[in-house]
Scaffold this active site. Structure first.
Site, PDB file in Angstrom:
ATOM      1  N   THR A  65      -8.534  11.483  15.343  1.00 54.86           N
ATOM      2  CA  THR A  65      -7.205  11.137  15.026  1.00 54.86           C
ATOM      3  C   THR A  65      -7.551  10.491  14.649  1.00 54.86           C
ATOM      4  OG1 THR A  65      -5.991  10.716  17.240  1.00 54.86           O
ATOM      5  CG2 THR A  65      -5.998  12.685  16.035  1.00 54.86           C
ATOM      6  N   ASP A  66      -8.207   9.120  14.502  1.00 57.46           N
ATOM      7  CA  ASP A  66      -7.970   7.887  14.606  1.00 57.46           C
ATOM      8  C   ASP A  66      -8.290   7.477  12.583  1.00 57.46           C
ATOM      9  OD1 ASP A  66     -10.757   8.156  15.256  1.00 57.46           O
ATOM     10  OD2 ASP A  66     -10.990   6.095  15.661  1.00 57.46           O
TER      11      ASP A  66
ATOM     12  N   ASP B 196     -11.642   1.994  19.344  1.00 64.33           N
ATOM     13  CA  ASP B 196     -12.113   1.682  20.747  1.00 64.33           C
ATOM     14  C   ASP B 196     -12.511   0.340  20.118  1.00 64.33           C
ATOM     15  OD1 ASP B 196     -13.325   3.980  20.541  1.00 64.33           O
ATOM     16  OD2 ASP B 196     -14.921   4.050  19.867  1.00 64.33           O
TER      17      ASP B 196
HETATM   18 MG    MG Z   1     -19.750   3.726  19.849  1.00 69.82          MG
END
Ligand code: MG
Ligand code: ADP
Length: 396
Positions: free
Chosen positions: A41-42, A187
């Protein structure tokens, strides 16, 4: 710092001393992350709910006087060295001249200088030595950990003071342009913004982030990671194809990103695109809704109530987005059969790890069930461990 942190930081310092023949002035670190829910979804401007984990990458650093940057890692016997004012020529066009792992820290140096408008000739050179206990390629984002550790170490050393979101963007730019992996920003945001016992509810469009209490410990729950050992690769694999399908779907509906599509729009889309594109889009649209539902459920009812959302997320990735592999399905099924509250694959897919939310006293049963199921299926033994929501990047 935990005992593992102290040990890994000491390994980074020892590596620094052994390779560079001098002592580091300090160590910094950043964590890997687990995404509780919100997969793929990012990059669709949607919602994600990751948390930083206790596994961290540590970097030992000392300044040097000649305007060069040199990096070493426990991963590699060689060292890579380049003048800071040559980074601009190296990235992105000539990135193939440096080994892939070194593009992460060198790419962060490059992107940080650019983002802060810093002339490389005005900052000190640096030596950096990396050691990590974040499993690589398991979907726990060792890449964001090395980026985050580098970003905070260099920002401190160079006395530039970007906010955490700016540092996350630096990490993403390094990964996209210096490494060449087309990843989103989840992330890096988790690695930089993580808090103990909490997840980061991130709007990937506005980059607004809210800390959401998880309360796992209070509810007697553990988050178990079942690392299948199947290696994924972001730079190759089906990741690019999935992104392209999402872009096709958004274009067909005339919206900037799938974030702007609701579950109610799906019937209309079915008329406009082929079946594969439709199912890819359906995953993203329903997954966005599941993130919102998970946040609401955590607030209203606590973590024990989110199990069904995790299970639905896995089914959507398996059937609609088609990024699961038999090992991940086996891990999820075994965990649920052994009494997990919920379970799903996590990370980009095509391998990596599954997560299971499990009552404290059932962790052993889930571990045994997954191990037995893998053996029965003829898969290599999985690595199974628990993770706890932890703090983001910092000086050690
Ligand atoms: Mg990675
Ligand atoms: P993931 O982020 O899921 O672990 P990625 O493929 O995105 O997997 O990133 C893994 C890559 O990041 C490694 O192959 C390596 O190039 C780089 N990397 C991660 N941690 C380190 C480290 N401690 N030292 C050197 N390179 C690292």
């Amino acid at each position: 710092m935990t005992a593992t942190d102290i040990r890994t930081a000491a390994i980074a310092r020892a590596l620094f001393a052994a390779r560079f023949g001098a002592d580091a002035v300090g160590t910094w670190s950043a964590p890997g992350r687990v995404n509780l829910i919100g997969e793929h979804t990012d990059y669709n401007d949607g919602f994600v709910l990751p948390f930083a984990i206790q596994h961290r990458t540590h970097v030992a650093l000392a300044p040097r006087t000649d305007g060069r940057i040199r990096v070493v890692s426990t991963f590699d016997e060689g060292s890579v060295e380049v003048a800071l004012d040559e980074l601009d020529a190296l990235f992105p066009d000539r990135r193939d001249e440096v080994p892939e792992w070194a593009r992460y820290p060198l790419g962060v140096a490059w992107a940080l200088l650019a983002a802060s408008g810093t002339d490389p000739s005005t900052v000190t050179g640096v030596d950096l030595a990396f050691a990590s206990d974040v499993p690589v390629g398991a979907g726990l984002s060792s890449s964001a950990a090395i980026e985050g550790a580098t970003a905070v170490a260099l920002a401190d050393t160079w006395d530039i003071d970007p906010d955490r979101v700016a540092l996350a963007k630096v990490g993403r730019r390094a990964e996209n342009e210096a490494v060449g992996a087309p990843t989103g920003i989840m992330d890096q945001m988790a690695a930089l913004l993580g808090r103990a016992d909490a997840a980061i509810f991130l709007d990937c469009r506005s980059l607004e982030a809210q800390v959401i209490d998880l309360g796992f410990a209070g509810a007697g729950l553990e988050l178990v990671v079942i690392d299948t050992g199947v290696k994924h690769s972001h730079a190759t694999g089906g990741y690019g194809e999935r992104r392209a399908a999402c872009e096709r779907g958004a274009a067909a509906l005339g919206v900037p990103a799938l974030r702007d599509v609701s579950v109610d729009d799906l019937p209309r889309l079915a008329e406009l695109v082929d079946d594969v594109t439709f199912r890819r889009v359906r995953h993203v649209v329903t997954e966005n809704q599941r993130v919102l539902d998970t946040v609401r459920t955590l607030r209203a009812q606590g973590p024990t109530a989110i199990g069904d959302l995790l299970v639905a997320s896995h089914a959507s990735m398996r059937d609609d987005f088609e990024i699961s592999v038999p090992e991940l399905d086996t891990a999820v099924e075994a965990a649920l059969a052994a009494g997990a509250v919920g379970a799903r694959m996590t990370g980009g897919g095509f391998g990596g790890a599954a997560i299971a939310l499990v009552a404290h006293d059932q962790v052993q049963a889930v571990t045994d069930a997954a191990t037995t199921a893998f053996e029965a299926a003829g898969f290599a033994a999985p690595t199974i461990f628990t993770v706890s929501p932890s703090v983001g990047a910092a000086r050690d």
